[in-house]
Design an enzyme around this catalytic site. Structure first.
Site, mmCIF file in Angstrom:
data_model
loop_
_atom_site.group_PDB
_atom_site.id
_atom_site.type_symbol
_atom_site.label_atom_id
_atom_site.label_comp_id
_atom_site.label_asym_id
_atom_site.label_seq_id
_atom_site.Cartn_x
_atom_site.Cartn_y
_atom_site.Cartn_z
ATOM 1 N N GLU A 1 -33.636 26.919 -7.979
ATOM 2 C CA GLU A 1 -34.187 28.090 -8.669
ATOM 3 C C GLU A 1 -35.676 28.214 -8.360
ATOM 4 O O GLU A 1 -36.383 27.217 -8.249
ATOM 5 C CB GLU A 1 -33.973 27.952 -10.174
ATOM 6 C CG GLU A 1 -34.328 29.181 -10.993
ATOM 7 C CD GLU A 1 -33.884 29.043 -12.444
ATOM 8 O OE1 GLU A 1 -34.604 29.549 -13.322
ATOM 9 O OE2 GLU A 1 -32.836 28.421 -12.711
ATOM 10 N N ASP B 1 -38.872 30.545 -9.892
ATOM 11 C CA ASP B 1 -39.094 31.385 -11.071
ATOM 12 C C ASP B 1 -40.453 32.075 -11.113
ATOM 13 O O ASP B 1 -41.491 31.434 -10.914
ATOM 14 C CB ASP B 1 -39.027 30.535 -12.354
ATOM 15 C CG ASP B 1 -37.635 30.033 -12.658
ATOM 16 O OD1 ASP B 1 -36.676 30.607 -12.130
ATOM 17 O OD2 ASP B 1 -37.507 29.074 -13.432
ATOM 18 N N GLU C 1 -41.844 34.040 -14.458
ATOM 19 C CA GLU C 1 -41.574 34.448 -15.838
ATOM 20 C C GLU C 1 -42.884 34.921 -16.470
ATOM 21 O O GLU C 1 -43.916 34.264 -16.322
ATOM 22 C CB GLU C 1 -40.989 33.297 -16.657
ATOM 23 C CG GLU C 1 -39.625 32.844 -16.172
ATOM 24 C CD GLU C 1 -39.010 31.781 -17.064
ATOM 25 O OE1 GLU C 1 -37.776 31.703 -17.110
ATOM 26 O OE2 GLU C 1 -39.767 31.020 -17.710
ATOM 27 N N HIS D 1 -45.700 32.343 -15.736
ATOM 28 C CA HIS D 1 -45.102 31.000 -15.692
ATOM 29 C C HIS D 1 -44.299 30.882 -14.401
ATOM 30 O O HIS D 1 -43.434 31.722 -14.125
ATOM 31 C CB HIS D 1 -44.205 30.826 -16.920
ATOM 32 C CG HIS D 1 -43.446 29.550 -16.989
ATOM 33 N ND1 HIS D 1 -43.849 28.479 -17.752
ATOM 34 C CD2 HIS D 1 -42.272 29.165 -16.399
ATOM 35 C CE1 HIS D 1 -42.965 27.493 -17.645
ATOM 36 N NE2 HIS D 1 -42.003 27.888 -16.834
ATOM 37 N N THR D 2 -44.561 29.855 -13.597
ATOM 38 C CA THR D 2 -43.799 29.624 -12.371
ATOM 39 C C THR D 2 -43.149 28.250 -12.428
ATOM 40 O O THR D 2 -43.658 27.331 -13.073
ATOM 41 C CB THR D 2 -44.692 29.712 -11.118
ATOM 42 O OG1 THR D 2 -45.640 28.627 -11.117
ATOM 43 C CG2 THR D 2 -45.442 31.035 -11.068
ATOM 44 N N GLU E 1 -43.710 23.154 -13.639
ATOM 45 C CA GLU E 1 -44.324 24.363 -14.158
ATOM 46 C C GLU E 1 -45.798 24.466 -13.785
ATOM 47 O O GLU E 1 -46.545 23.496 -13.878
ATOM 48 C CB GLU E 1 -44.200 24.412 -15.683
ATOM 49 C CG GLU E 1 -42.773 24.385 -16.214
ATOM 50 C CD GLU E 1 -42.267 22.979 -16.500
ATOM 51 O OE1 GLU E 1 -42.915 22.008 -16.034
ATOM 52 O OE2 GLU E 1 -41.238 22.853 -17.186
#
Length: 302
Positions: free
Chosen positions: A106, A108, A110, A123-124, A135
């Site tokens: 995944e 991300d 966010e 947020h990664t 994160e």
């Protein structure tokens, strides 16, 4: 016939060039209808303007989301998003790549909402073989609710690069040589969603969603994809091809090869360092309280 070298001729040439450019952009306009499908939300996800705009809404009953029709094994995706305006505390707007299963990969983006006047948190995270905990969080250097901005993921065999309006903010390199898993064998779809997470999203869950402000709406205004598309026959990228594009124009094909081998040049590295120095608010690689025994291997790599 060539236009005469006169002020009028230059003006006409400029206008012709502008018209040709506008036509090129129009023929390459992204179409959500062709490439994505709304998967949940009971009507709260809507495709508008003949597929040129997709909106996701959240109310007290449900959020909403969509996914790509295709799967990809390596991709460069640019997505234009305008986030929920005003008091967005408790809401999370997402845009990410993911495979399926307990050992999924995944990548991300966010966007954690906040009270009016307070900044969003970007947020990664990167998961490989089911393991995340990587994160990194940022504030943005602009208001992401007043206009569309482009959020990009470049995922090739060597690295993953997160960018905002063309400025890289994070790079996760392939460091399998030192034992760090890297996403490279599981095809992923592109997903997006808007949902309620007021138990953790805003100031650690201290600020709850104000449902009097609902419905909350995020806008997805366009996208471009260069990718190795995955089918039952495998990847569209062969050993002799460095990439395959979902677009079909000659200009797109001529530029599609570069992303598969792209790395950050010195200018891009400087721009990323500027973002990380001024706008990064959390980095798992410096959280020794969380990783008291040992920081993750990639954090100590040069």
């Amino acid at each position: 016939m060539a236009l005469p070298a006169t002020p009028l001729g230059s003006l006409v040439a400029s206008l012709l060039l502008l018209l040709l450019t506008a036509n090129f952009m129009a023929t390459n306009a992204s179409d959500f209808n062709k490439n994505f499908r709304v998967t949940w939300g009971d009507g709260r996800g809507k495709m508008l303007n003949n597929g040129k705009l997709l909106t996701l809404s959240l109310d007290k009953i449900s959020g909403s989301g969509f996914e790509s029709k295709n799967q990809y094994l390596f991709v460069k995706i640019d997505m234009q998003i305008k986030l929920v305006p005003g008091d967005s505390a408790g809401t999370v707007t997402t845009y990410y790549l993911s495979s399926t299963g307990p050992n999924h990969d995944e990548i991300d983006f966010e966007f954690l909402g906040n009270q009016s006047g307070q900044p969003y948190t970007l947020h990664t995270n990167v998961f490989s073989q089911g393991k995340g905990n990587r994160e990194q969080q940022f504030h943005l250097w602009f208001d992401p609710t007043t206009d569309f901005h482009t959020y990009s993921v470049l995922w090739n065999p060597q690295r993953i690069i997160f960018s905002v309006d063309g400025t890289p903010i994070r790079e996760f390199k392939n460091m399998e040589s030192i034992g760090v898993p890297f996403p490279k064998s599981q095809p992923m779809r592109i997903y997006a969603s808007l949902w309620n997470a007021d138990d953790w999203a805003t100031q650690g869950g201290r600020i709850k969603t104000d449902w009097n402000k609902a419905p909350f709406t995020a806008f997805y205004g366009g996208f471009s994809i260069n990718a190795c598309k995955w089918t039952s026959r495998g990847s569209s990228c062969t050993a002799s091809q460095s990439s395959a594009s979902t677009t079909s124009t000659a200009a797109s094909r001529s530029s599609s090869n570069s992303w598969m081998n792209r790395e950050l040049d010195s200018t891009s590295q400087e721009r990323m360092n500027w973002v990380r120095k001024n706008y990064m608010i959390y980095n798992y690689c410096t959280d020794k309280g969380r990783f008291s025994q040992r920081l993750p291997l990639e954090c100590n790599a040069s």
